[in-house]
Design a protein around this motif. Structure first.
Motif, PDB file in Angstrom:
ATOM      1  N   GLU A  73       0.818  -1.216   0.000  1.00  0.00           N
ATOM      2  CA  GLU A  73       0.000   0.000   0.000  1.00  0.00           C
ATOM      3  C   GLU A  73       0.849   1.262   0.000  1.00  0.00           C
ATOM      4  O   GLU A  73       0.356   2.349  -0.329  1.00  0.00           O
ATOM      5  N   GLN A  74       2.128   1.141   0.371  1.00  0.00           N
ATOM      6  CA  GLN A  74       3.010   2.306   0.406  1.00  0.00           C
ATOM      7  C   GLN A  74       3.577   2.663  -0.967  1.00  0.00           C
ATOM      8  O   GLN A  74       4.093   3.769  -1.154  1.00  0.00           O
ATOM      9  N   ASP A 113       0.682  -7.776  -7.433  1.00  0.00           N
ATOM     10  CA  ASP A 113      -0.222  -6.895  -6.687  1.00  0.00           C
ATOM     11  C   ASP A 113       0.085  -5.420  -6.971  1.00  0.00           C
ATOM     12  O   ASP A 113      -0.831  -4.594  -7.101  1.00  0.00           O
ATOM     13  N   LYS A 117      -2.304  -2.691  -8.889  1.00  0.00           N
ATOM     14  CA  LYS A 117      -2.690  -1.489  -8.149  1.00  0.00           C
ATOM     15  C   LYS A 117      -2.263  -0.212  -8.873  1.00  0.00           C
ATOM     16  O   LYS A 117      -3.016   0.766  -8.927  1.00  0.00           O
ATOM     17  N   ARG A 118      -1.049  -0.221  -9.439  1.00  0.00           N
ATOM     18  CA  ARG A 118      -0.487   1.019  -9.988  1.00  0.00           C
ATOM     19  C   ARG A 118      -0.373   1.057 -11.514  1.00  0.00           C
ATOM     20  O   ARG A 118      -0.235   2.125 -12.104  1.00  0.00           O
TER      21      ARG A 118
END
Length: 411
Positions: A73-74, A113, A117-118
């Motif tokens: 998440e960072q 992941d 996400k990005r």
């Protein structure tokens, strides 16, 4: 991209002591800007690679020293995701309400992941050459899973197994490089148009990501037939995990789910660096030298041998191994460095010291030079044994410098 190609935001995973970052910054430090990095050595109290990375890049290190699976998440928005990850078991299974899951602790799933996400525009990864063949009982499955993951997220992929020494570098180190590019990039538009008029082979040998920097002969292999597959024939990752098998060669491309792989031969005619080019020409500490009473032990380790052994099941078999040059010739590239380099080990290099003519092991500084790092790069308070370990895990920096140049061209 953040603004334009003058500001490429980079995330470096499994960063080690910064091999990708060093190579990219040598290429264009004003362009490639590392905004986040991660380095974590499981089970190691000292976390020496992380400390070296932090020391070398200072306030701009942006390096997190935690298990990557706990800090996804960072990870910030970025344009280029890079990293060297290990070859592990990538198999997946259906878990009912949870959907599809990979095995816990397998680092590919953390990469996946982050990609989901990005969705960075470009991905550049490095792995051992056996990735293309693993696992033994289902050849090609693991790489097939990686390709399926990237295809599902809208990427085209190109890969090449590169032996650094075959392109002028000091070390005979074979590694698989994987380059993926999103369907929103100019590179994706190029390959889409290219496939309408040319073909996969021409892309790989003339116009693909690796073709110019790492040239190959523009001819088909006379014995190995190209592999052609379609990922759309596999319903999901579980189907790939259960059913997929393929022969992947040292070069290939995946576009629109279509896989094409072919064995290509290097065609490099430039200057060649040799082991002797990086050997120190100054006095070396006595601790690196091999005493006369140790010579016989080293000759046995390096020599060919056949040894009778017994398996766990009680079967007797003969273990054999060929000879390794002793000492290592200075007029050839170095062999592949392992993490055990510097110990009394069969795989460790032994050279003839230039000043004394005596046999000795390589110094940590010489190992750094073999990988293309600046001399003393890991001399940041890192214990000497760990300096060897780190270099045994590192990549060959000049390769990344060349790839950085190609990235600037296509962005």
């Amino acid at each position: 991209m953040a603004n334009n190609k003058k500001n490429v935001r980079v995330v470096e995973l499994f960063a080690g002591v910064g091999g990708f970052r060093v190579g990219l910054e040598r290429c264009a430090k004003d362009v490639f800007r590392t905004v986040w990095a991660n380095q974590w050595e499981p089970g190691q109290k000292g976390q020496w690679a992380y400390k070296c990375y932090s020391e070398r890049f200072g306030a701009d290190a942006h390096c997190v020293n935690k298990d990557i699976s706990t800090v996804i998440e960072q990870v910030p928005e970025h344009d280029l995701l890079v990293g060297g990850f290990p070859c592990q078991d990538y198999s997946v299974a259906s878990t009912g309400a949870k959907g599809i899951e990979g095995k816990k602790g397998v680092l590919w799933w953390s990469i996946n992941d982050i990609v989901r996400k990005r969705h960075p525009q470009f991905i550049l990864l490095e792995n051992v050459d056996r990735l293309l063949k693993s696992p033994t009982k289902q050849r090609g499955r693991d790489f097939g899973i990686i390709l399926k993951c990237l295809y599902d997220e809208g990427y085209a992929v190109e890969w090449r197994v590169i032996n650094a020494a075959e392109y002028g570098n000091i070390q005979r180190r074979r590694r698989t490089f994987i380059f993926a590019f999103k369907d929103t990039t100019k590179q994706f538009a190029r390959i889409k148009k290219y496939m309408e008029t040319e073909g996969e082979f021409e892309w790989l040998v003339r116009d693909g990501f690796f073709a110019e920097s790492f040239p190959v002969k523009q001819e088909h292999h006379d014995k190995k037939k190209p592999t052609e597959l379609d990922l759309d024939e596999y319903e999901d990752l579980v189907t790939v995990s259960d059913m997929f098998h393929a022969t992947f060669y040292n070069s290939g491309v995946m576009y629109a789910g279509k896989i094409y792989s072919e064995e290509l031969s290097p065609d490099y005619n430039g200057p060649q660096k040799l082991l002797g080019d990086i050997v120190l020409e100054e006095p070396v500490d006595d601790k690196y030298f091999i005493s006369q009473d140790q010579i016989e032990k080293w000759e046995y380790m390096k020599g060919s041998k056949k040894i009778e052994r017994t398996s766990k099941e009680g079967f007797t078999y003969q273990f054999s191994e060929g000879a390794i040059a002793f000492p290592d010739p200075l007029d050839r590239p170095a062999r592949t460095m392992l993490t055990s380099e510097g110990t009394a080990n069969r795989s460790s290099h032994v050279i003839t010291d230039k000043l004394t003519g005596k046999y000795r092991r390589l110094t940590p500084e010489e190992c750094e030079r073999i990988n293309g790092f600046d001399t003393g790069w890991t001399d940041t308070g890192t214990p000497e044994r760990q300096r060897y370990f780190i270099m045994g895990n590192a990549l060959v920096v000049p390769l990344i410098e060349k790839m950085g140049g190609k990235l600037l061209e296509i962005m």
